[in-house]
Write an enzyme that holds these catalytic residues in place. Sequence first.
Site, PDB file in Angstrom:
ATOM      1  N   ILE A 493       0.882  -1.210   0.010  1.00 63.37           N
ATOM      2  CA  ILE A 493       0.067   0.076  -0.121  1.00 63.37           C
ATOM      3  C   ILE A 493       0.861   1.381   0.009  1.00 63.37           C
ATOM      4  O   ILE A 493       0.468   2.255   0.284  1.00 63.37           O
ATOM      5  CB  ILE A 493      -1.053   0.034   1.157  1.00 63.37           C
ATOM      6  CG1 ILE A 493      -0.330  -0.226   2.516  1.00 63.37           C
ATOM      7  CG2 ILE A 493      -1.828  -1.106   1.129  1.00 63.37           C
ATOM      8  CD1 ILE A 493      -1.042  -0.189   3.921  1.00 63.37           C
ATOM      9  N   GLY A 494       2.074   1.052  -0.197  1.00 62.17           N
ATOM     10  CA  GLY A 494       3.021   2.207  -0.275  1.00 62.17           C
ATOM     11  C   GLY A 494       4.415   2.016  -0.152  1.00 62.17           C
ATOM     12  O   GLY A 494       4.824   0.774   0.479  1.00 62.17           O
ATOM     13  N   GLY A 496       8.065   4.004   1.338  1.00 59.92           N
ATOM     14  CA  GLY A 496       8.796   5.117   1.908  1.00 59.92           C
ATOM     15  C   GLY A 496      10.459   5.000   1.866  1.00 59.92           C
ATOM     16  O   GLY A 496      10.866   3.959   1.435  1.00 59.92           O
ATOM     17  N   GLY A 497      11.063   5.686   2.505  1.00 54.29           N
ATOM     18  CA  GLY A 497      12.357   5.767   2.609  1.00 54.29           C
ATOM     19  C   GLY A 497      13.008   4.535   3.577  1.00 54.29           C
ATOM     20  O   GLY A 497      14.049   4.197   3.276  1.00 54.29           O
ATOM     21  N   PHE A 498      11.987   4.197   4.429  1.00 54.74           N
ATOM     22  CA  PHE A 498      12.331   3.032   5.305  1.00 54.74           C
ATOM     23  C   PHE A 498      12.154   1.809   4.506  1.00 54.74           C
ATOM     24  O   PHE A 498      12.936   0.738   4.729  1.00 54.74           O
ATOM     25  CB  PHE A 498      11.401   3.057   6.591  1.00 54.74           C
ATOM     26  CG  PHE A 498      11.909   1.963   7.690  1.00 54.74           C
ATOM     27  CD1 PHE A 498      11.197   0.892   7.730  1.00 54.74           C
ATOM     28  CD2 PHE A 498      12.878   2.270   8.387  1.00 54.74           C
ATOM     29  CE1 PHE A 498      11.328  -0.347   8.435  1.00 54.74           C
ATOM     30  CE2 PHE A 498      13.290   1.166   9.360  1.00 54.74           C
ATOM     31  CZ  PHE A 498      12.529   0.208   9.290  1.00 54.74           C
ATOM     32  N   GLY A 499      11.250   1.505   3.579  1.00 51.89           N
ATOM     33  CA  GLY A 499      10.981   0.415   2.960  1.00 51.89           C
ATOM     34  C   GLY A 499       9.384   0.502   2.704  1.00 51.89           C
ATOM     35  O   GLY A 499       8.759   1.382   2.601  1.00 51.89           O
ATOM     36  N   LYS A 515       5.199  -2.079   7.923  1.00 52.50           N
ATOM     37  CA  LYS A 515       6.371  -1.371   7.332  1.00 52.50           C
ATOM     38  C   LYS A 515       7.496  -2.449   7.653  1.00 52.50           C
ATOM     39  O   LYS A 515       8.313  -2.516   8.578  1.00 52.50           O
ATOM     40  CB  LYS A 515       6.454  -0.067   8.173  1.00 52.50           C
ATOM     41  CG  LYS A 515       7.680   0.877   7.141  1.00 52.50           C
ATOM     42  CD  LYS A 515       8.047   2.208   8.178  1.00 52.50           C
ATOM     43  CE  LYS A 515       7.082   3.182   8.071  1.00 52.50           C
ATOM     44  NZ  LYS A 515       7.875   4.084   8.771  1.00 52.50           N
ATOM     45  N   ASP A 611       9.839  15.689  11.841  1.00 47.94           N
ATOM     46  CA  ASP A 611       9.500  15.314  10.369  1.00 47.94           C
ATOM     47  C   ASP A 611       8.049  15.606  10.279  1.00 47.94           C
ATOM     48  O   ASP A 611       7.388  14.752   9.589  1.00 47.94           O
ATOM     49  CB  ASP A 611       9.907  13.906  10.135  1.00 47.94           C
ATOM     50  CG  ASP A 611      10.015  13.788   8.626  1.00 47.94           C
ATOM     51  OD1 ASP A 611      10.052  12.543   8.288  1.00 47.94           O
ATOM     52  OD2 ASP A 611      10.096  14.825   7.874  1.00 47.94           O
TER      53      ASP A 611
END
Length: 840
Positions: A493-494, A496-499, A515, A611
């Site tokens: 579903i998405g 990001g920078g983490f994974g 995540k 952030d």
Amino acid sequence: MSCLKGFVKMGGENFGFLIWVSSITFLLCLCHGYVPVDNYLINCGSPNNVTVTGRVFISDNLASNLLATPSGILAASNHNSVSDIYQTARIFTGTSKYSFSVARGRHWLRLHFSPFHHQTFQMESAKFSVSSQTHVFLSDFTVKPRVVTKEYYLNVATDHLELTFTPSGNSFAFVNALEVVSVPDTLISGDPPFAGSHGTFQGLSSQALETVHRVNMGGPRVTPDSDTLSRTWETDSEFLVEKNLVKNVSKIPSVDYVTGYATEETAPKSVYGTCNEMNSGANPSSRFNVTWEFEVETGFQYFLRFHFCDVVSKSLNQLFFDLYVDSMMVVRDLDLSTYVNKLAAAYTMDYVTVSPKQSEIIRVSIGPSRLQGVYPNAILNGLEIMKMNNSKGQLSKGTFLTSGSTKKNNVGVIIGATVGSLLALVLLGGFFLIFKKRRRVNHSKTWTPLSTKGAASGSSGTTVASITSNSSYRIPLAAVKEATNSFDENRSIGVGGFGRVYKGVLQDGTQVAVKRGNPKSQQGFAEFKTEIEMLSQFRHRHLVSLIGYCDESKEMILVYEYMKNGTLKSHLYGSGLPSLTWKQRLEICIGSARGLHYLHTGDSKSVIHRDVKSANILLDENLMAKVADFGLSKTGPEIDQTHVSTAVKGSFGYLDPEYFRRQQLTEKSDVYSFGVVMFEVLCARPVIDPTLPREMVNLAEWAMKWQKKGQLEHVIDQSLRGKIVPDSLRKFGETGEKCLADYGVDRPSMGDVLWNLEYALQLQEAGVDCDQEDDNSTNMIGELPLRFNDYNSRGDTSVNVGVVAREGRFGEGEEESCVDDLSGVSMSKVFSQLVKSEGR
């Protein structure tokens, strides 16, 4: 006369009478010594005030401004066998609230229940929940035909406390009386050690506590009129396992409160001056323990406060004994005189149970020391046992649901703790992690399981091992794979920078967002560790909850509550989702501000998010906002400091220019970022768009230009044209402008921002109501044409090596965003933010 506060706000035709009542109450407070700032004593469902143990309970008819609609049904008993506050009750057939204006800080909340016969309602069959903005106190609660008092100790981080009564299904709710009373902030504080284990419990200040047992050992029952904080202390006889093993001691006049230790607010002299002592007689070889057993609810940790006062010794260093909790040695060879250096001096010791209780009994024992030449003796004067809220902010394991006949209330739907199968998986995972052998590898080069890094220091000064030792957060990899169908790409579903983020379903049916860390990502162990440290310390309805984590087989996985409606950003631009109304946007901003305000003020030390952006504000099924992604969060400055010196990290376009220039982080850095989010919400466009003319590239700079001209209507989202009340827009714009002040000292606190946003919402609602009555739409803002492009798929950018995009999204339908090369863009002085190798 701060004691009057709880009464004079009620006003109305009874004001003179209330002042008289308040004066009497104030004098009573003076007699007790402690004067509470807030002192709400409410007699529910009654037209009259009543006096109970010297305290005046005000009719909630006289204090009708405390009740939100529906106001409920008044009920009266025909019996006179109970105290006056139990003669009447207010019955709620739908979700209803009491709202109290309070000073921020610690408070007692006491709920009084006693069902009686009513011609329409069988009160003993009532089933309901009670919650505040941050915690659920009762879930699916029913009351047997007897008097029940529920007492809670909580920290109120805002200037108002809402108590919501929610009937379960087609049932109803009721309450006989309410108390909301201030208590000293120092009453329960610090980081208490674990009972019988190494380490300390972090984050006690953010916990809500429920009094389960409060016991006076060896003495009589202590009633509220004999306690400065109106507490009740029960006798210990029913809890003693062997009554013949103790003898009662009473020397109340000899009790001394030594400065810096216990006070009269900690416990009254009638508790410290009595005790139960080992009945050793003249036998110097007596070897037995005195034990008390207390019933508790499983699945929760407990706070234990032991009250000691040596009223039995003739001289110092004469009494030595051992203290046990659940057969675990807590203190060996305890000598009270080494702590207070005085006989008959009041003293307390606080502990927290190591993990959620699996047994329904807490056993407390005292016994003789094994030291040579010491007479076998032991004492205990008093004990308090308090239940601590679980990871979901609940103090009850029932399911917290809204009434089937009403709309879902604003407190949100908080799923009850589902201990069963998930707990079994957690225990299995804990067993597996304890015995699995792991290689120790440098985490700066490769991903390494968190459990092998027990010596790594956390940002708050604790170790990772001490923070993550609670096995209730660790989830086995097998359970995570089962929840995500082995990380099926169809469940992604998405990114990001983490994974990558996956939607999952746990065995008990709970939907979660998983995540999964990418080993090639520049974000790694530090962010993973920080996320767990932060989210395991606090719970708030406007912060995304951490369900658990997994660190097996070099995986780093975080499991959160699932947020059905994804990110705020996706609802503003780039996704094709329906536009949010102005009221919805204001409510989302208010929810986000509440979450950040809690971070800044809700713990013993503030937490700076670092952030804040629209991609890190998530929306649940009711569009309630929750702040997410704490990987960059930082513990705030100490009391004697003004800032935290740290490398610059954050997201491009949201970064506080003062923090960037000076590398000095404060809570006001979050305020600046939130100001950018506010204008992003108003304008529904990316914060940085290099494709636009130079003066429009930076949203905050462009919006500030028009705000200072008093023409903010030039930049609002086209879908809001003609729908914003002018006063609401003006207040919103002024608040955003203050947030974006060049220097942090000139910016408001998040508490002030929250107040202004709530005021902007009130102005909007009042203006809309007036407009509907007048059938006139000329008062609405936004008739001027927009001056920027239509945004379809622009993402925000983040500072990092080469400028790396980072989107912490947990909703559906999200795609990995691309970042344009910004090297050729000329920015203003505020947004000339250099690319830092440490940043994001």
